[in-house]
Scaffold this motif. Structure first.
Motif, PDB file in Angstrom:
ATOM      1  N   LYS A  12       0.833  -1.214   0.000  1.00  0.00           N
ATOM      2  CA  LYS A  12       0.000   0.000   0.000  1.00  0.00           C
ATOM      3  C   LYS A  12       0.864   1.258   0.000  1.00  0.00           C
ATOM      4  CE  LYS A  12      -2.526  -2.310   3.180  1.00  0.00           C
ATOM      5  NZ  LYS A  12      -3.192  -2.373   4.482  1.00  0.00           N
ATOM      6  N   LYS A  13       1.951   1.225   0.756  1.00  0.00           N
ATOM      7  CA  LYS A  13       2.849   2.385   0.805  1.00  0.00           C
ATOM      8  C   LYS A  13       3.496   2.620  -0.548  1.00  0.00           C
ATOM      9  CE  LYS A  13       4.020   1.988   5.734  1.00  0.00           C
ATOM     10  NZ  LYS A  13       5.099   1.674   6.691  1.00  0.00           N
ATOM     11  N   LEU A  14       3.969   1.531  -1.173  1.00  0.00           N
ATOM     12  CA  LEU A  14       4.581   1.650  -2.495  1.00  0.00           C
ATOM     13  C   LEU A  14       3.579   2.181  -3.510  1.00  0.00           C
ATOM     14  CD1 LEU A  14       6.574  -1.709  -2.500  1.00  0.00           C
ATOM     15  CD2 LEU A  14       7.566   0.577  -2.424  1.00  0.00           C
ATOM     16  N   ALA A  15       2.349   1.711  -3.417  1.00  0.00           N
ATOM     17  CA  ALA A  15       1.311   2.154  -4.341  1.00  0.00           C
ATOM     18  C   ALA A  15       1.006   3.644  -4.143  1.00  0.00           C
ATOM     19  CB  ALA A  15       0.045   1.323  -4.135  1.00  0.00           C
ATOM     20  N   LEU A  16       0.970   4.081  -2.902  1.00  0.00           N
ATOM     21  CA  LEU A  16       0.649   5.475  -2.608  1.00  0.00           C
ATOM     22  C   LEU A  16       1.689   6.425  -3.203  1.00  0.00           C
ATOM     23  CD1 LEU A  16      -1.269   7.438  -1.153  1.00  0.00           C
ATOM     24  CD2 LEU A  16       0.094   7.121   0.925  1.00  0.00           C
ATOM     25  N   THR A  17       2.955   6.014  -3.216  1.00  0.00           N
ATOM     26  CA  THR A  17       4.011   6.874  -3.742  1.00  0.00           C
ATOM     27  C   THR A  17       4.256   6.675  -5.229  1.00  0.00           C
ATOM     28  OG1 THR A  17       5.691   5.268  -3.069  1.00  0.00           O
ATOM     29  CG2 THR A  17       5.203   7.058  -1.538  1.00  0.00           C
ATOM     30  N   TYR A  28      -6.387   4.456   2.005  1.00  0.00           N
ATOM     31  CA  TYR A  28      -5.206   4.240   2.841  1.00  0.00           C
ATOM     32  C   TYR A  28      -4.476   5.559   3.071  1.00  0.00           C
ATOM     33  CZ  TYR A  28      -0.634   2.699   4.412  1.00  0.00           C
ATOM     34  OH  TYR A  28       0.519   2.543   5.140  1.00  0.00           O
ATOM     35  N   GLY A  29      -4.318   6.342   1.999  1.00  0.00           N
ATOM     36  CA  GLY A  29      -3.633   7.622   2.111  1.00  0.00           C
ATOM     37  C   GLY A  29      -4.371   8.600   3.017  1.00  0.00           C
ATOM     38  N   LEU A  30      -5.677   8.646   2.882  1.00  0.00           N
ATOM     39  CA  LEU A  30      -6.477   9.529   3.730  1.00  0.00           C
ATOM     40  C   LEU A  30      -6.317   9.153   5.199  1.00  0.00           C
ATOM     41  CD1 LEU A  30      -9.729   9.767   1.583  1.00  0.00           C
ATOM     42  CD2 LEU A  30      -8.263  11.694   2.198  1.00  0.00           C
ATOM     43  N   GLU A  31      -6.339   7.857   5.471  1.00  0.00           N
ATOM     44  CA  GLU A  31      -6.198   7.413   6.859  1.00  0.00           C
ATOM     45  C   GLU A  31      -4.805   7.732   7.397  1.00  0.00           C
ATOM     46  OE1 GLU A  31      -7.336   3.600   9.686  1.00  0.00           O
ATOM     47  OE2 GLU A  31      -7.439   3.410   7.503  1.00  0.00           O
ATOM     48  N   PHE A  32      -3.794   7.564   6.549  1.00  0.00           N
ATOM     49  CA  PHE A  32      -2.437   7.878   6.989  1.00  0.00           C
ATOM     50  C   PHE A  32      -2.304   9.352   7.360  1.00  0.00           C
ATOM     51  CE2 PHE A  32       1.628   9.782   5.834  1.00  0.00           C
ATOM     52  CZ  PHE A  32       2.473   9.119   6.718  1.00  0.00           C
ATOM     53  N   PHE A  33      -2.778  10.232   6.493  1.00  0.00           N
ATOM     54  CA  PHE A  33      -2.617  11.668   6.755  1.00  0.00           C
ATOM     55  C   PHE A  33      -3.407  12.119   7.977  1.00  0.00           C
ATOM     56  CE2 PHE A  33      -0.683  11.960   2.586  1.00  0.00           C
ATOM     57  CZ  PHE A  33       0.250  12.974   2.769  1.00  0.00           C
ATOM     58  N   THR A  34      -4.602  11.588   8.147  1.00  0.00           N
ATOM     59  CA  THR A  34      -5.371  12.002   9.324  1.00  0.00           C
ATOM     60  C   THR A  34      -4.753  11.462  10.610  1.00  0.00           C
ATOM     61  OG1 THR A  34      -6.873  10.115   9.010  1.00  0.00           O
ATOM     62  CG2 THR A  34      -7.549  12.222   8.068  1.00  0.00           C
ATOM     63  N   THR A  35      -4.002  10.362  10.507  1.00  0.00           N
ATOM     64  CA  THR A  35      -3.351   9.770  11.679  1.00  0.00           C
ATOM     65  C   THR A  35      -2.066  10.495  12.041  1.00  0.00           C
ATOM     66  OG1 THR A  35      -4.258   7.579  11.173  1.00  0.00           O
ATOM     67  CG2 THR A  35      -2.365   7.655  12.663  1.00  0.00           C
ATOM     68  N   TYR A  36      -1.212  10.764  11.031  1.00  0.00           N
ATOM     69  CA  TYR A  36       0.134  11.279  11.301  1.00  0.00           C
ATOM     70  C   TYR A  36       0.309  12.767  10.997  1.00  0.00           C
ATOM     71  CZ  TYR A  36       1.558   6.438  11.919  1.00  0.00           C
ATOM     72  OH  TYR A  36       1.675   5.153  12.371  1.00  0.00           O
ATOM     73  N   TYR A  37      -0.511  13.316  10.123  1.00  0.00           N
ATOM     74  CA  TYR A  37      -0.410  14.740   9.788  1.00  0.00           C
ATOM     75  C   TYR A  37      -1.806  15.368   9.822  1.00  0.00           C
ATOM     76  CZ  TYR A  37       4.223  13.307   8.164  1.00  0.00           C
ATOM     77  OH  TYR A  37       5.493  12.787   8.088  1.00  0.00           O
ATOM     78  N   GLU A  68      -7.892   9.318  -7.964  1.00  0.00           N
ATOM     79  CA  GLU A  68      -6.757   9.529  -8.861  1.00  0.00           C
ATOM     80  C   GLU A  68      -6.130  10.905  -8.621  1.00  0.00           C
ATOM     81  OE1 GLU A  68      -5.816   9.407 -13.689  1.00  0.00           O
ATOM     82  OE2 GLU A  68      -7.795   8.886 -12.916  1.00  0.00           O
ATOM     83  N   ARG A  69      -6.964  11.928  -8.476  1.00  0.00           N
ATOM     84  CA  ARG A  69      -6.448  13.277  -8.242  1.00  0.00           C
ATOM     85  C   ARG A  69      -5.774  13.376  -6.881  1.00  0.00           C
ATOM     86  NH1 ARG A  69     -10.312  18.489  -8.740  1.00  0.00           N
ATOM     87  NH2 ARG A  69     -10.554  17.595 -10.838  1.00  0.00           N
ATOM     88  N   PHE A  70      -6.376  12.765  -5.871  1.00  0.00           N
ATOM     89  CA  PHE A  70      -5.787  12.793  -4.527  1.00  0.00           C
ATOM     90  C   PHE A  70      -4.404  12.148  -4.531  1.00  0.00           C
ATOM     91  CE2 PHE A  70      -5.146  10.389  -0.525  1.00  0.00           C
ATOM     92  CZ  PHE A  70      -4.971  11.462   0.339  1.00  0.00           C
ATOM     93  N   LEU A  71      -4.278  10.981  -5.169  1.00  0.00           N
ATOM     94  CA  LEU A  71      -2.988  10.291  -5.206  1.00  0.00           C
ATOM     95  C   LEU A  71      -1.949  11.131  -5.934  1.00  0.00           C
ATOM     96  CD1 LEU A  71      -4.081   6.610  -5.971  1.00  0.00           C
ATOM     97  CD2 LEU A  71      -3.433   7.607  -3.778  1.00  0.00           C
TER      98      LEU A  71
END
Length: 298
Positions: free
Chosen positions: A195-200, A216-225, A266-269
């Motif tokens: 998932k991390k590789l896909a996000l980048t 996954y990206g949305l959850e990561f950002f709300t958790t860490y940033y 797609e735009r968010f990624l």
């Protein structure tokens, strides 16, 4: 590493040319003095290929944390300390910057300083350092090759896996580089790495369910940033406490895409990859330190 919640698709990607490249690297490693291991500074651990340790073995190694301009600076410093504790030289860099060549060459010389001194004592004259550049697809390997050589000699593209062949490239009179295709390992032991590789962008988007990766990206950002999603898309801060699928719905509406979640994903990624949500690091150095400590206790 901590695992964010949610159910996502399994991700695998191992084109045939990568298996061939792995064999070729193993055959040619004996011809080089050291290895430049290129990783993405946003995921320094997840973008490492664990097979490389078997291939590289005891060859001197410099870990280049590329795309450092997109990564969380404090996390990058911690990751450099981590790799240096393993005995590697490190360099946080941006392959697009002109001073990268000088910094990489300096690291190569520093890494081989003792060996070259021993060679001189034995009457072996110094020659150009021979190095191999290794890394998974889309960590910027072709870009850094072009930067080092000073011209567009390595094929580049914004899609992972465009470099298929192997070639020697000369950097002035002091360094010779063996370019190799990006190598991805055949199976992700931890799906979160996928998932991390896909996000980048290290895995072709055509192989993914983009809405899964966006969640996954949305959850990561709300958790860490926290706050960055709201700031970027004009949401209320408390909206980030919504269940992630509902948050994607809100972001989609703010983008003016109504219920087109695929286009919104797609735009968010794309915006995440371009750094429009700010600098971030997916692999958290403090969590790695905690895991290492726990393993030591066990």
């Amino acid at each position: 590493m901590g695992t964010l919640g949610g159910t996502y698709m399994a991700i695998q990607w191992f084109p045939g040319h990568m298996a061939k490249a792995r064999r070729e690297v193993g055959e040619k490693i004996k011809f080089v003095d050291l290895v430049f291991e290129l990783v993405d500074a946003r995921l320094p651990l997840s973008s490492r290929n664990p097979m490389l340790d078997q291939i590289v073995q005891h060859k001197p190694r410099v870990v280049l944390l590329n795309k450092a301009d997109l990564a969380d600076e404090s996390q990058t410093r911690k990751w450099q300390a981590y790799f240096e504790s393993l005995g590697y030289e490190t360099l946080a860099c941006n392959a697009k910057e002109t001073n990268t060549t000088k910094a990489v060459l300096a690291k190569a010389k520093r890494t081989l300083k003792e060996k070259r001194a021993r060679d001189l004592e034995r009457g072996i004259q110094a020659r150009a350092i021979r190095a191999m550049v290794l890394g998974i697809p889309n960590v910027g390997k072709s870009t850094i090759m072009n930067r080092l050589v000073g011209k567009k000699i390595a094929q580049t593209g914004n899609k992972p896996g465009v470099t298929k062949g192997q070639q020697w490239l000369r950097v002035g009179n002091e360094l010779e580089l063996l370019d190799t295709p990006g190598i991805l390992w055949p199976k992700f032991e931890d799906q979160e790495i996928g998932k991390k590789l896909a996000l980048t962008g290290a895995i072709k988007d055509q192989l993914l369910h983009l809405d899964d990766i966006a969640l996954y990206g949305l959850e990561f950002f709300t958790t860490y940033y926290p706050g960055r999603i709201s700031q970027r898309y004009g949401l209320k801060i408390e909206d980030e406490q919504l269940p992630v699928p509902d948050l994607l719905m809100s972001v989609t509406k703010k983008m003016g895409l109504r219920e087109d979640y695929e286009r919104a994903s797609e735009r968010f990624l794309l915006e995440v990859r371009q750094g429009k949500l700010g600098r971030f690091t997916l692999d958290r150095a403090d969590e790695q330190e905690s895991e290492s400590h726990d393993e030591a206790i066990d």
